[in-house]
Design an enzyme around this catalytic site. Structure first.
Site, PDB file in Angstrom:
ATOM      1  N   CYS A  69       1.904  13.220 -11.565  1.00 37.49           N
ATOM      2  CA  CYS A  69       2.282  14.764 -11.590  1.00 37.49           C
ATOM      3  C   CYS A  69       1.160  15.479 -11.907  1.00 37.49           C
ATOM      4  O   CYS A  69       0.377  15.277 -12.896  1.00 37.49           O
ATOM      5  CB  CYS A  69       3.212  14.643 -12.717  1.00 37.49           C
ATOM      6  SG  CYS A  69       3.502  16.358 -13.329  1.00 37.49           S
ATOM      7  N   CYS A  72       0.892  17.821 -14.597  1.00 35.21           N
ATOM      8  CA  CYS A  72       0.973  17.218 -16.064  1.00 35.21           C
ATOM      9  C   CYS A  72      -0.718  16.723 -16.232  1.00 35.21           C
ATOM     10  O   CYS A  72      -1.171  17.010 -17.330  1.00 35.21           O
ATOM     11  CB  CYS A  72       1.646  15.738 -15.868  1.00 35.21           C
ATOM     12  SG  CYS A  72       3.456  15.902 -15.717  1.00 35.21           S
TER      13      CYS A  72
END
Ligand code: ZN
Length: 145
Positions: A69, A72
């Site tokens: 991600c 993230c």
């Protein structure tokens, strides 16, 4: 002022009892001697998650993330920086949703990053999407104020 607070060690995840007034005093973990309240972010497994969030007398902010991600990864240093500013007040932790799949399922994590703020083991707030440290701090103030 001799209130003992349960504070989870971010390194070995053991609960420690620390006098409230010593939290800003560089307390060390009784088990691993790691720094208890200097803003380290705990990496929680499925097994560690319930105790770490449920027994802590400090609110615990958990970042549900994954290695694939992008947002993230962008948020990780911001989260780390916010952890330092909130040391001794809020415990910061991360859950890798690829590894801790039970925790991710239990909390119905559908998008990442998702932040969940726990107090006494109960979810009191949640927020999805990456945030900068300043936004994180503003959001935490709103939730805890
Ligand atoms: Zn420890």
């Amino acid at each position: 002022m001799s209130d003992l607070l349960h504070v989870g060690c971010p390194h070995c995840k053991k609960m420690n009892r620390v006098p409230a007034q010593r939290l800003s005093d560089g307390p060390k973990c009784g088990a691993c001697k790691g720094a208890l309240a200097e803003g380290a972010v705990a990496e929680l497994s499925d097994a560690e998650m319930p105790g770490y969030t449920g027994k802590s007398d400090l609110p615990v902010l958990v970042d549900f993330w994954a290695s694939w991600c992008g947002p993230c990864k962008t948020m990780a240093p911001e989260f780390q920086s916010a952890a330092k500013s909130w040391r001794g007040q809020v415990a910061f932790a991360k859950v890798n949703t690829e590894q801790a799949q039970q925790a991710s399922a239990r909390f119905g994590i559908r998008s990442i990053p998702t932040l969940i703020l726990f107090r006494n083991g109960k979810e009191i707030a949640r927020q999805s999407g990456a945030m900068q440290a300043s936004q994180l701090t503003a959001w935490l103030r709103t939730q805890l104020g």
